[in-house]
Design a protein around this motif. Structure first.
Motif, PDB file in Angstrom:
ATOM      1  N   TYR A  88      11.016  -4.603   9.141  1.00 17.67           N
ATOM      2  CA  TYR A  88      10.230  -3.564   8.502  1.00 17.67           C
ATOM      3  C   TYR A  88      10.186  -2.218   9.409  1.00 17.67           C
ATOM      4  O   TYR A  88      10.599  -2.188  10.569  1.00 17.67           O
ATOM      5  N   TRP A  89       9.599  -1.112   8.827  1.00 17.60           N
ATOM      6  CA  TRP A  89       9.513   0.136   9.467  1.00 17.60           C
ATOM      7  C   TRP A  89       8.088  -0.040   9.870  1.00 17.60           C
ATOM      8  O   TRP A  89       6.940  -0.156   9.117  1.00 17.60           O
ATOM      9  N   LYS A  90       7.788   0.262  11.429  1.00 19.34           N
ATOM     10  CA  LYS A  90       6.389   0.109  11.723  1.00 19.34           C
ATOM     11  C   LYS A  90       6.110   1.684  12.361  1.00 19.34           C
ATOM     12  O   LYS A  90       6.832   2.348  13.049  1.00 19.34           O
ATOM     13  N   PRO A 123      10.013  -2.672   3.930  1.00 23.21           N
ATOM     14  CA  PRO A 123       8.688  -2.317   3.678  1.00 23.21           C
ATOM     15  C   PRO A 123       8.009  -1.523   5.015  1.00 23.21           C
ATOM     16  O   PRO A 123       8.799  -1.623   6.180  1.00 23.21           O
ATOM     17  N   ILE A 124       7.136  -0.566   4.791  1.00 22.93           N
ATOM     18  CA  ILE A 124       6.513   0.154   6.005  1.00 22.93           C
ATOM     19  C   ILE A 124       5.228  -0.490   6.307  1.00 22.93           C
ATOM     20  O   ILE A 124       4.228  -0.556   5.475  1.00 22.93           O
ATOM     21  N   ALA A 125       5.068  -1.029   7.470  1.00 18.86           N
ATOM     22  CA  ALA A 125       3.768  -1.843   7.653  1.00 18.86           C
ATOM     23  C   ALA A 125       3.364  -1.859   9.096  1.00 18.86           C
ATOM     24  O   ALA A 125       4.282  -1.533  10.202  1.00 18.86           O
ATOM     25  N   ASP A 126       2.097  -2.183   9.660  1.00 20.41           N
ATOM     26  CA  ASP A 126       1.802  -2.373  11.163  1.00 20.41           C
ATOM     27  C   ASP A 126       2.349  -3.335  11.792  1.00 20.41           C
ATOM     28  O   ASP A 126       2.441  -3.614  12.929  1.00 20.41           O
ATOM     29  N   ALA A 153       3.776  -6.342   6.521  1.00 25.53           N
ATOM     30  CA  ALA A 153       5.003  -6.162   5.645  1.00 25.53           C
ATOM     31  C   ALA A 153       5.286  -6.935   4.757  1.00 25.53           C
ATOM     32  O   ALA A 153       5.925  -6.418   3.661  1.00 25.53           O
ATOM     33  N   LEU A 154       5.055  -8.233   4.689  1.00 24.24           N
ATOM     34  CA  LEU A 154       5.166  -9.325   3.875  1.00 24.24           C
ATOM     35  C   LEU A 154       4.247  -9.125   2.495  1.00 24.24           C
ATOM     36  O   LEU A 154       4.626  -9.442   1.326  1.00 24.24           O
ATOM     37  N   THR A 155       3.147  -9.140   2.807  1.00 24.31           N
ATOM     38  CA  THR A 155       2.020  -9.230   1.947  1.00 24.31           C
ATOM     39  C   THR A 155       1.357  -8.005   1.292  1.00 24.31           C
ATOM     40  O   THR A 155       0.866  -7.949   0.157  1.00 24.31           O
ATOM     41  N   ALA A 156       1.150  -6.928   2.372  1.00 26.12           N
ATOM     42  CA  ALA A 156       0.390  -5.573   1.934  1.00 26.12           C
ATOM     43  C   ALA A 156       1.181  -4.326   2.335  1.00 26.12           C
ATOM     44  O   ALA A 156       0.430  -3.704   3.214  1.00 26.12           O
ATOM     45  N   PRO A 157       2.705  -4.144   2.114  1.00 21.82           N
ATOM     46  CA  PRO A 157       3.293  -3.035   2.771  1.00 21.82           C
ATOM     47  C   PRO A 157       2.707  -1.562   2.513  1.00 21.82           C
ATOM     48  O   PRO A 157       2.153  -1.481   1.190  1.00 21.82           O
TER      49      PRO A 157
END
Length: 142
Positions: free
Chosen positions: A82-84, A6-9, A14-18
């Motif tokens: 995840y990708w940050k 996932p891509i997330a901050d 990343a787990l719930t709302a990527p």
């Protein structure tokens, strides 16, 4: 399904709302439009969070981006990869110095190992026959 991250901050997002999913760094960079880094975060959800995240955890495990563990006290621990996206840094323009080439040179691993540029068609130098003798001539008995 293939291995995607996932891509997330942060790990919770990343787990719930990527923001999206990507397999490679270049595809993640294309999706968010800026540089990204690969991060691993360890989440220790309380029982209420664990119940709410159960579906998201199973999806992340099936994508290969998460692993579920148990702490020494028996509490669940989720490792999420995840990708940050990085903060947008100002672009620095580098002007070439006098005599410097302006063309972009691609770096290759071959440059690290094959600096001489020898090809298969070149002949190797003759080997000195004495070089193969490790211990020299045997001693003559007296």
């Amino acid at each position: 399904m293939s291995l995607t991250y996932p891509i997330a901050d942060n790990g919770t997002d990343a787990l719930t709302a990527p923001l999206g999913h990507a397999r490679t760094k270049s595809s993640a960079r294309r999706e968010v439009g800026r540089s990204v880094s690969f991060e691993t975060e360890w989440l220790k959800p309380d029982p209420a969070q664990l119940e709410a995240w159960q579906g998201d955890i199973q999806i992340a495990i099936s994508n290969g981006s998460a692993q579920a563990y148990e702490s020494d006290k028996g509490q669940p621990v989720i490792a999420i990869n995840y990708w940050k996206p990085q903060a947008q840094a100002p672009v620095e323009v580098k002007r070439p110095m006098a005599g410097e080439s302006t063309e972009k040179r691609d770096d290759h691993a071959d440059d690290l190992y094959f600096r001489k540029g020898r090809t298969r068609t070149e002949k190797k130098a003759q080997v000195d026959p004495n070089q193969l003798d490790l211990f020299g001539l045997p001693k003559k008995p007296e």
